[in-house]
Design an enzyme around this catalytic site. Structure first.
Site, PDB file in Angstrom:
ATOM      1  N   ARG A  30       0.764  -0.937  -0.049  1.00 35.36           N
ATOM      2  CA  ARG A  30      -0.041   0.172   0.105  1.00 35.36           C
ATOM      3  C   ARG A  30       0.917   1.291  -0.055  1.00 35.36           C
ATOM      4  O   ARG A  30       0.355   2.440  -0.777  1.00 35.36           O
ATOM      5  CB  ARG A  30      -0.933   0.096   1.190  1.00 35.36           C
ATOM      6  N   LYS A  66      -2.825   6.374   1.367  1.00 32.37           N
ATOM      7  CA  LYS A  66      -2.914   6.701   2.852  1.00 32.37           C
ATOM      8  C   LYS A  66      -1.895   7.936   2.648  1.00 32.37           C
ATOM      9  O   LYS A  66      -0.974   8.121   3.708  1.00 32.37           O
ATOM     10  CB  LYS A  66      -2.234   5.825   3.659  1.00 32.37           C
ATOM     11  N   GLU A 105     -16.345   6.359   3.641  1.00 28.87           N
ATOM     12  CA  GLU A 105     -15.659   6.059   4.816  1.00 28.87           C
ATOM     13  C   GLU A 105     -15.930   6.849   6.115  1.00 28.87           C
ATOM     14  O   GLU A 105     -16.341   8.110   5.874  1.00 28.87           O
ATOM     15  CB  GLU A 105     -14.454   6.160   4.521  1.00 28.87           C
TER      16      GLU A 105
END
Length: 355
Positions: A101, A202, A238
């Site tokens: 990620r 992220k 989210e």
């Protein structure tokens, strides 16, 4: 980058010394920084590979006022945990997924990432150096925060000429310690991410914009905020720092990771475990109307693992959901944490022993 030892103290530290464990009041752990002894630091210049990193005392570091991270938010972070099992091992949960990620995020933000092997090895080194800070079994976990940031000086909008890969740790307890279930409010004014942006990685820049909504929600007695999609304002996406699932009948549904939602590692794992015990899992658009009609709602993330949602408030509607021992979220939490803590055999191959 010059380092200076950080002599921060914490009210959770005790005065008694123990050879195996740091001086921490383990039963009082929440989700707040308790500085540990060491951190990992590695550097690389643009177009090159990361040098071999080193373990150094946890501390502040000097950075140019013109650094990419400070001026243009060029930075990523990850979050994972180390656990101490009943038989004395220290284990990590799927660290390779965090490495992958970070590589995806680095590509989106034009930075050089550490290799998968270097990422995992660096995490292991950092945990070993801070092994006394891994809580006793059942008392929490050692939260691990890898950072990839543009530390080189850059005045114009461009990728920084130098990057720093840094890892620090902190022992933690429950993220939402005081509540049995989350009380969410749907934010119908602000949006967390939009198509084509950075919501799917992220990036550090994704998080400060949600703070205003979060502060307002908590001041009104809510646990957290649920954001809607930017395109229509009709679908859920989210919560501020975690993914969301709804249950109706035998079908578990969660919004798709199509660029605006972070592909959570706990989310991915919980989806697989739900399928294993006979549930149909769908990754699709989930409307607010479906949310309000669901039988059960729960959130997943590294910090909270799996947490039931007790209520959702949308405008003047407040819906209460199933929680407690018979809830699916409780069952999935137990299955996953038993794997993480070594209580049951890890048939998935998810756990990595730190040695």
């Amino acid at each position: 980058m010059a380092l200076a030892v950080h002599l921060s103290s914490s009210p959770l530290l005790t005065s008694k010394a123990d050879e195996k464990y740091a001086n921490v009041k383990w039963d009082e752990l929440g989700f707040a920084l308790v500085p540990t002894d060491y951190m990992y630091v590695a550097k690389c210049k643009q177009g090159e590979s990361f040098s071999k990193g080193e373990i150094v005392p946890y501390g502040d570091f000097l950075i140019s006022p013109c650094a990419g991270i400070l001026n243009y938010g060029q930075g990523l972070f990850e979050g994972l945990k180390a656990y101490r099992t009943e038989d004395g091992r220290i284990t990590l949960f799927r660290p390779d997924q965090n490495a992958i990620r970070m590589q995806t995020g680095a590509d989106r933000t034009c930075m050089t990432p550490p290799s998968l092997d270097q990422f995992v090895e660096a995490v292991m080194q950092t945990v070993l150096a801070n092994n006394k800070w891994v809580p006793p079994p059942g008392k929490g976990a050692l939260y691990i925060r890898p950072l990839l940031i543009g530390t080189g000086a850059v005045l114009g909008v461009a990728s920084a000429p130098e990057y720093t890969f840094l890892i620090y740790t902190s022992p933690v307890g429950n993220y939402h310690k005081a509540s049995s279930g989350l009380n969410l409010i749907v934010d119908h004014k602000h949006r967390r991410a939009h198509s084509g942006g950075t919501g799917g990685v992220k990036s550090c820049t994704n998080y400060s914009p949600v703070v205003k909504s979060l502060i307002e929600a908590k001041s009104s007695g809510f646990s957290d905020v649920l954001f809607l999609d930017a395109a229509t304002g009709k679908n859920i996406e989210e919560v501020s720092t975690c993914n969301i699932f709804i249950l109706k009948g035998n079908i578990v549904s969660t919004p798709p990771t199509s660029g605006t939602i972070l592909p959570g590692i706990t989310r991915k794992s919980i989806s697989e475990l739900a399928r294993d015990i006979g549930y149909q899992v769908q990754e699709r658009d989930v409307s607010v109307d479906e949310l309000l009609e669901a039988e059960e709602v729960f959130c997943t993330g590294t910090a909270m693992v799996v947490k039931a949602v007790e209520t959702v408030t949308f405008h003047d509607k407040k819906i209460k959901y199933k929680t407690g021992e018979k809830a699916l979220s409780t069952k999935l939490h137990l299955i996953l944490t038993n794997i993480q803590m070594g209580v049951v055999e890890d048939k998935k191959g998810w756990m990595v022993v730190v040695e």
